[in-house]
Scaffold this motif. Structure first.
Motif, mmCIF file in Angstrom:
data_model
loop_
_atom_site.group_PDB
_atom_site.id
_atom_site.type_symbol
_atom_site.label_atom_id
_atom_site.label_comp_id
_atom_site.label_asym_id
_atom_site.label_seq_id
_atom_site.Cartn_x
_atom_site.Cartn_y
_atom_site.Cartn_z
ATOM 1 N N ARG A 39 -9.383 1.495 0.122
ATOM 2 C CA ARG A 39 -9.019 0.323 -0.669
ATOM 3 C C ARG A 39 -9.298 -0.968 0.091
ATOM 4 N NH1 ARG A 39 -2.844 -1.279 -2.576
ATOM 5 N NH2 ARG A 39 -3.383 -3.308 -3.501
ATOM 6 N N ILE A 74 -3.118 7.533 3.986
ATOM 7 C CA ILE A 74 -3.748 6.538 4.860
ATOM 8 C C ILE A 74 -5.241 6.439 4.562
ATOM 9 C CG2 ILE A 74 -4.345 6.030 7.263
ATOM 10 C CD1 ILE A 74 -1.606 7.094 8.060
ATOM 11 N N ASP A 77 -6.675 6.753 1.758
ATOM 12 C CA ASP A 77 -6.835 5.930 0.555
ATOM 13 C C ASP A 77 -6.662 4.448 0.867
ATOM 14 O OD1 ASP A 77 -7.259 8.208 -0.938
ATOM 15 O OD2 ASP A 77 -5.173 8.371 -1.608
ATOM 16 N N HIS A 78 -5.764 4.132 1.806
ATOM 17 C CA HIS A 78 -5.583 2.732 2.213
ATOM 18 C C HIS A 78 -6.874 2.183 2.821
ATOM 19 C CE1 HIS A 78 -1.549 3.603 1.315
ATOM 20 N NE2 HIS A 78 -1.070 3.837 2.516
ATOM 21 N N ASN A 86 3.504 4.240 3.682
ATOM 22 C CA ASN A 86 3.646 3.054 2.842
ATOM 23 C C ASN A 86 3.874 1.833 3.728
ATOM 24 O OD1 ASN A 86 3.578 4.953 0.821
ATOM 25 N ND2 ASN A 86 5.726 4.778 0.280
ATOM 26 N N PHE A 106 0.846 -1.184 0.000
ATOM 27 C CA PHE A 106 0.000 0.000 0.000
ATOM 28 C C PHE A 106 0.888 1.244 0.000
ATOM 29 C CE2 PHE A 106 -2.481 -3.413 1.654
ATOM 30 C CZ PHE A 106 -3.797 -3.157 1.309
#
Length: 452
Positions: free
Chosen positions: A144, A138, A140-141, A168, A134
């Protein structure tokens, strides 16, 4: 006001639908709504999933002259369509799944059964592992993990507050819920938090969908309801003070700050010790919450003021919790590692995580959030959700039991940390656990968090 929650709202409400569908044949179902003894529905900002508990009388002619438990049969993971409403026509319509089946009693003609229900994603969380890399924000994580068909694949509504910082990481076969709560502690809101001053998010679910909200973002919301507690009965709304939406039937406060617990948590002062293994850089930092109070979005006037006798003067002397951290450089730089640009090599000296401005800031905010607590019970109101802000007014404690002067210390804005809706054939109630980070009433029951 037609939307007021008055004492009449505590009367029996309506369980519209409670259908349990067979695992063997999805078109076969049985309704247990008619035999329901009670239904309790739960939400919490400290809970990844919504939950419900249904207790019903299981008669012997539910399915093919058998009980629902044996005839369907109910063994776990069954889909349950749940629909119920309060007396102000606020309706919750949910698809949940059986997580636990508990027979409570048995005789020759009927039995009493309790079903613990949860969301689909709660069960899927036990079957899914994060096995990908990833990169990026955060927030966006979180999106997802929730929506990707390789992970939870939810189709529910998402309310995700954007983060300002990137992080990441590799999933390392973690469970989705574990990873999202782990990421919450590393997140800084782009809108409501100032990096270096505040950090920390909550991931949770309500009947409206999944939420990923910062602590300061929660306190920045407009109030959902204004609730008052006093000794005067509301007489089904006739005696409700102007501007209030509901009257609390029960009220219990807990403003006792356990000093030792708060010091262990690092709610007021923390120390960070950083070490960079690439160049042997070593740094010690300490922070006091009082220094950053003006940068926080508080529910009340100020954080708890502690005794100055216990403040230790001197550089890096004032702290109650120490966090040790290796500076994260070069582990997962963003970009391509091939080609002439060699982007990953160029970024190999950049920090993946900024512990100076995030780590202990989130630790302190989590510790501060539960400084003041209150528990109230109101007539059933299904429009409320975990994470909502309400304005609560309580009377000052005086010898006059009919005193209605509001308490300027305990009144004000609170976040709903937990709620439980309780429905039985006789009554409907909503119980709320309320928390906030500070003391002192600001604003009023009509203006909310706008100062007087």
């Amino acid at each position: 006001m037609s939307n007021q929650v008055v004492s009449k709202s505590a009367e029996a409400s309506n369980i519209i639908q409670l259908d349990v569908f067979s695992n063997k044949n999805s078109s076969e179902s049985v309704s247990v709504a008619g035999g329901t003894v009670n239904l309790m529905y739960y939400e919490s900002i400290l809970q990844d999933s919504i939950r419900a508990s249904v207790t019903f009388a299981d008669t012997g002619n539910s399915v093919n002259n058998k009980t629902a438990l044996d005839g369907l049969p109910i063994v776990g993971q069954e889909k349950v369509q749940v629909k119920f409403s309060d007396n102000n026509e606020n309706e919750l319509n949910l698809v949940m799944y059986v997580n636990k089946v508990t027979p409570l009693s048995d005789d020759t003609t009927k039995s009493l059964v309790q079903l613990d229900l949860t969301s689909k994603e709660f069960i899927m969380n036990e079957k899914v592992r994060l096995n990908a890399r990833f990169d990026g924000k955060i927030s966006d994580h979180i999106r997802r993990i929730l929506t990707d068909s390789n992970f939870l694949g939810t189709e529910k509504t998402l309310d995700i507050e954007e983060t300002s910082n990137n992080y990441n990481f590799i999933g390392n076969n973690r469970k989705p819920y574990y990873a999202m709560n782990w990421l919450s502690k590393k997140a800084v809101s782009s809108q409501y938090q100032e990096k270096g001053k505040s950090a920390g998010y909550f991931f949770y679910e309500t009947s409206e969908g999944f939420k990923f909200k910062s602590i300061d973002g929660l306190f920045s919301q407009q109030k959902k309801k204004s609730i008052i507690y006093n000794q005067s009965p509301d007489s089904r709304g006739e005696n409700m003070p102007a501007g209030y939406d509901a009257k609390a039937l029960e009220y219990e406060k807990d403003n006792r700050v356990n000093v030792q617990d708060k010091l262990h948590l690092g709610a007021f002062s923390t120390r960070t010790i950083l070490f960079d293994p690439f160049n042997c850089y070593y740094e010690v930092m300490s922070k006091d919450a009082q220094e950053e109070q003006d940068s926080l979005k508080l529910a009340g006037k100020e954080l708890p003021v502690l005794n100055k006798e216990f403040i230790r003067s001197g550089t890096n002397k004032e702290f109650s919790r120490t966090t040790y951290m290796l500076i994260d450089k070069g582990t997962l730089p963003t970009g391509s590692g091939v080609g002439k640009d060699q982007e990953q090599i160029k970024k190999s000296t950049e920090e993946n995580f900024d512990p100076r401005n995030i780590l202990n800031q989130s630790i302190r905010r989590y510790g501060q959030l539960f400084s003041s607590k209150a528990t109230i019970t109101i007539a059933g109101d299904f429009s409320l959700h975990a994470g909502d802000v309400i304005f609560l007014d309580v009377p000052e404690l005086q010898t006059d039991t009919k005193n209605d002067d509001v308490n300027k210390e305990n009144g004000g804005l609170y976040i709903i940390a937990d709620l439980c809706h309780y429905i039985s054939p006789k009554e409907t109630y909503t119980k709320l656990n309320l928390v906030r980070d500070s003391f002192g009433r600001i604003g009023n029951h009509t203006s909310g968090n706008i100062p007087l």
